[in-house]
Motif scaffolding. Sequence first.
Motif, mmCIF file in Angstrom:
data_model
loop_
_atom_site.group_PDB
_atom_site.id
_atom_site.type_symbol
_atom_site.label_atom_id
_atom_site.label_comp_id
_atom_site.label_asym_id
_atom_site.label_seq_id
_atom_site.Cartn_x
_atom_site.Cartn_y
_atom_site.Cartn_z
ATOM 1 N N VAL A 52 8.197 10.593 0.765
ATOM 2 C CA VAL A 52 7.022 11.275 0.229
ATOM 3 C C VAL A 52 6.798 12.489 1.116
ATOM 4 C CG1 VAL A 52 5.984 9.168 -0.715
ATOM 5 C CG2 VAL A 52 5.477 9.848 1.659
ATOM 6 N N PRO A 53 5.928 13.411 0.739
ATOM 7 C CA PRO A 53 5.680 14.555 1.621
ATOM 8 C C PRO A 53 5.158 14.127 2.996
ATOM 9 C CG PRO A 53 4.819 14.985 -0.570
ATOM 10 C CD PRO A 53 5.214 13.538 -0.554
ATOM 11 N N TRP A 54 5.724 14.697 4.037
ATOM 12 C CA TRP A 54 5.235 14.529 5.409
ATOM 13 C C TRP A 54 4.570 15.837 5.811
ATOM 14 C CZ3 TRP A 54 6.981 10.851 9.535
ATOM 15 C CH2 TRP A 54 7.560 9.678 8.999
ATOM 16 N N TYR A 55 3.311 15.776 6.225
ATOM 17 C CA TYR A 55 2.599 16.955 6.706
ATOM 18 C C TYR A 55 2.494 16.835 8.214
ATOM 19 C CZ TYR A 55 1.624 17.691 1.804
ATOM 20 O OH TYR A 55 1.772 17.890 0.452
ATOM 21 N N ALA A 56 3.172 17.733 8.908
ATOM 22 C CA ALA A 56 3.340 17.613 10.352
ATOM 23 C C ALA A 56 2.615 18.717 11.104
ATOM 24 C CB ALA A 56 4.830 17.644 10.703
ATOM 25 N N ILE A 57 2.195 18.390 12.326
ATOM 26 C CA ILE A 57 1.607 19.379 13.221
ATOM 27 C C ILE A 57 2.372 19.373 14.539
ATOM 28 C CG2 ILE A 57 -0.695 19.228 12.198
ATOM 29 C CD1 ILE A 57 -1.480 17.520 14.701
ATOM 30 N N LEU A 58 2.113 20.366 15.363
ATOM 31 C CA LEU A 58 2.776 20.494 16.653
ATOM 32 C C LEU A 58 2.016 19.747 17.747
ATOM 33 C CD1 LEU A 58 3.516 24.327 16.515
ATOM 34 C CD2 LEU A 58 5.208 22.486 16.243
ATOM 35 N N GLY A 59 2.783 19.072 18.597
ATOM 36 C CA GLY A 59 2.231 18.485 19.811
ATOM 37 C C GLY A 59 2.696 19.274 21.014
ATOM 38 N N ASN A 60 2.253 18.902 22.190
ATOM 39 C CA ASN A 60 2.645 19.650 23.388
ATOM 40 C C ASN A 60 4.142 19.562 23.655
ATOM 41 O OD1 ASN A 60 1.612 16.882 24.051
ATOM 42 N ND2 ASN A 60 2.473 17.365 26.068
ATOM 43 N N LEU B 133 0.864 -1.179 0.000
ATOM 44 C CA LEU B 133 0.000 0.000 0.000
ATOM 45 C C LEU B 133 0.903 1.232 0.000
ATOM 46 C CD1 LEU B 133 -3.218 0.467 2.142
ATOM 47 C CD2 LEU B 133 -1.729 2.357 1.572
ATOM 48 N N GLU B 134 1.053 1.833 -1.145
ATOM 49 C CA GLU B 134 1.993 2.939 -1.316
ATOM 50 C C GLU B 134 1.331 4.266 -0.965
ATOM 51 O OE1 GLU B 134 4.879 4.826 -4.815
ATOM 52 O OE2 GLU B 134 3.616 3.069 -5.216
ATOM 53 N N PRO B 135 1.834 4.964 0.059
ATOM 54 C CA PRO B 135 1.217 6.236 0.451
ATOM 55 C C PRO B 135 1.633 7.380 -0.460
ATOM 56 C CG PRO B 135 3.122 5.833 1.825
ATOM 57 C CD PRO B 135 2.988 4.631 0.916
ATOM 58 N N GLU B 136 0.693 8.284 -0.698
ATOM 59 C CA GLU B 136 1.021 9.504 -1.431
ATOM 60 C C GLU B 136 1.716 10.505 -0.516
ATOM 61 O OE1 GLU B 136 0.566 10.115 -4.670
ATOM 62 O OE2 GLU B 136 -0.279 8.103 -4.965
ATOM 63 N N PHE B 137 1.438 10.386 0.787
ATOM 64 C CA PHE B 137 2.011 11.292 1.777
ATOM 65 C C PHE B 137 1.797 10.688 3.155
ATOM 66 C CE2 PHE B 137 -2.189 12.556 0.424
ATOM 67 C CZ PHE B 137 -2.911 12.623 1.602
ATOM 68 N N ILE B 138 2.430 11.281 4.157
ATOM 69 C CA ILE B 138 2.346 10.814 5.543
ATOM 70 C C ILE B 138 1.970 11.989 6.426
ATOM 71 C CG2 ILE B 138 3.665 9.858 7.485
ATOM 72 C CD1 ILE B 138 5.407 8.422 5.314
ATOM 73 N N LEU B 139 1.038 11.760 7.349
ATOM 74 C CA LEU B 139 0.619 12.781 8.298
ATOM 75 C C LEU B 139 1.187 12.461 9.674
ATOM 76 C CD1 LEU B 139 -3.224 12.949 7.474
ATOM 77 C CD2 LEU B 139 -1.320 13.988 6.218
ATOM 78 N N THR B 140 1.590 13.482 10.417
ATOM 79 C CA THR B 140 1.956 13.271 11.814
ATOM 80 C C THR B 140 0.902 13.926 12.703
ATOM 81 O OG1 THR B 140 3.212 15.248 12.578
ATOM 82 C CG2 THR B 140 4.312 13.754 11.026
ATOM 83 N N THR B 141 0.668 13.309 13.849
ATOM 84 C CA THR B 141 -0.282 13.863 14.810
ATOM 85 C C THR B 141 0.441 14.544 15.969
ATOM 86 O OG1 THR B 141 -0.473 11.719 15.939
ATOM 87 C CG2 THR B 141 -2.092 12.208 14.207
ATOM 88 N N GLY B 142 1.687 14.944 15.752
ATOM 89 C CA GLY B 142 2.402 15.747 16.743
ATOM 90 C C GLY B 142 3.256 14.956 17.707
ATOM 91 N N ASP B 143 3.907 15.696 18.608
ATOM 92 C CA ASP B 143 4.970 15.162 19.462
ATOM 93 C C ASP B 143 5.982 14.462 18.572
ATOM 94 O OD1 ASP B 143 3.893 16.260 21.703
ATOM 95 O OD2 ASP B 143 3.417 14.391 22.721
ATOM 96 N N ASN B 144 6.553 15.274 17.688
ATOM 97 C CA ASN B 144 7.508 14.786 16.701
ATOM 98 C C ASN B 144 8.882 14.535 17.308
ATOM 99 O OD1 ASN B 144 5.471 15.310 14.627
ATOM 100 N ND2 ASN B 144 5.971 17.476 14.918
ATOM 101 N N PHE B 145 9.177 15.201 18.441
ATOM 102 C CA PHE B 145 10.477 15.054 19.098
ATOM 103 C C PHE B 145 10.301 15.076 20.615
ATOM 104 C CE2 PHE B 145 11.247 17.017 14.984
ATOM 105 C CZ PHE B 145 12.234 16.197 14.458
#
Length: 319
Positions: free
Chosen positions: A113-121, A73-85
């Motif tokens: 692929v593109p990673w679309y990231a958001i901020l976590g606490n 299953l090849e993703p077009e992109f990856i999303l993050t739900t935060g707390d990246n570090f």
Amino acid sequence: MKKEVIYLSVLSLILTLGCFSNKSNQDAAEAPASEIEVLEDALHWYVIGDFGRNGYDGQQEVADQMQATTKILEPEFILTTGDNFYPDGVASTQDPYWISSFENVYNGFGLFVPWYAILGNHDYRGNYQAEIDYTNVSQRWNMPSQYFVKEKEEDGVTVKFVFIDTSPFEDGYYEEEKYKAVWKQDSTKQLLWMDSVLADNSADWKVVVGHHPLYSGGKRIDATKDIRGHLEKVLKKHNVDAYFAGHEHDLQHIHNPSYKTHHFISGAGSEVRPTGKMEYSLFAESQHGFATASATKEQLLVQFVSHEGEVIYKYGIKK
């Protein structure tokens, strides 16, 4: 000049060691899950959260399984739900954590692929602006601002993704010094922006991505009231199809039958902890893993994949 030479030498060493380490891990990676369902004529993406731990606590194993799964299953992109570090975000765009917790961990070809990231606490405990600015450094990291919108299309299917910054909606953070960077955020302005972008009904699906869950059966089962109080009315008003969150270190699916939105928690990218179910829970598992999602005109299919390559849950939202 001397400091720059030392930094570059250390960075080169990290990159070299990381390449050897990850090659070993990838050689030992599990085969992709043969039972994963692949919809035809669909837009595919992955969702991962709460992951940045230098490859430890299951992070590398999840990353390797993500790469293995791209073979089917090849993703077009990856999303993050935060707390990246963890534990305190990054210091700058040159922080070695970018190499040791991101670049060298998710180095499988299928993950470029593109990673679309958001901020976590936890990202707010460091230099959150550096995560935004890394968009101008990396070819795949995308966080143009604290909240933003993207529309994706594949085979005639359109999905509107609304990426939000949920920490300003945690009322308790305004009393904690470690979240001082949150205090200057304008949560009312963000809500007005959400209301505006979600009012557009031209896409087939509406998906909102935030760090904090509105519902949980896990550790924070009694600590979702603030987020729910601020955001639920917007999701209801605009008939949002799915809300992806992290924060809880587990995998969950929750649906309050009083309105349309399905709530998925994908926060098992590294350390996991015990979870459970609440009134509206359809699934909860304390296991390292990530989510895949596929959208067609007829359905939005979400599948949870463990670090061992097992599809432990799947659910299709019908149009």
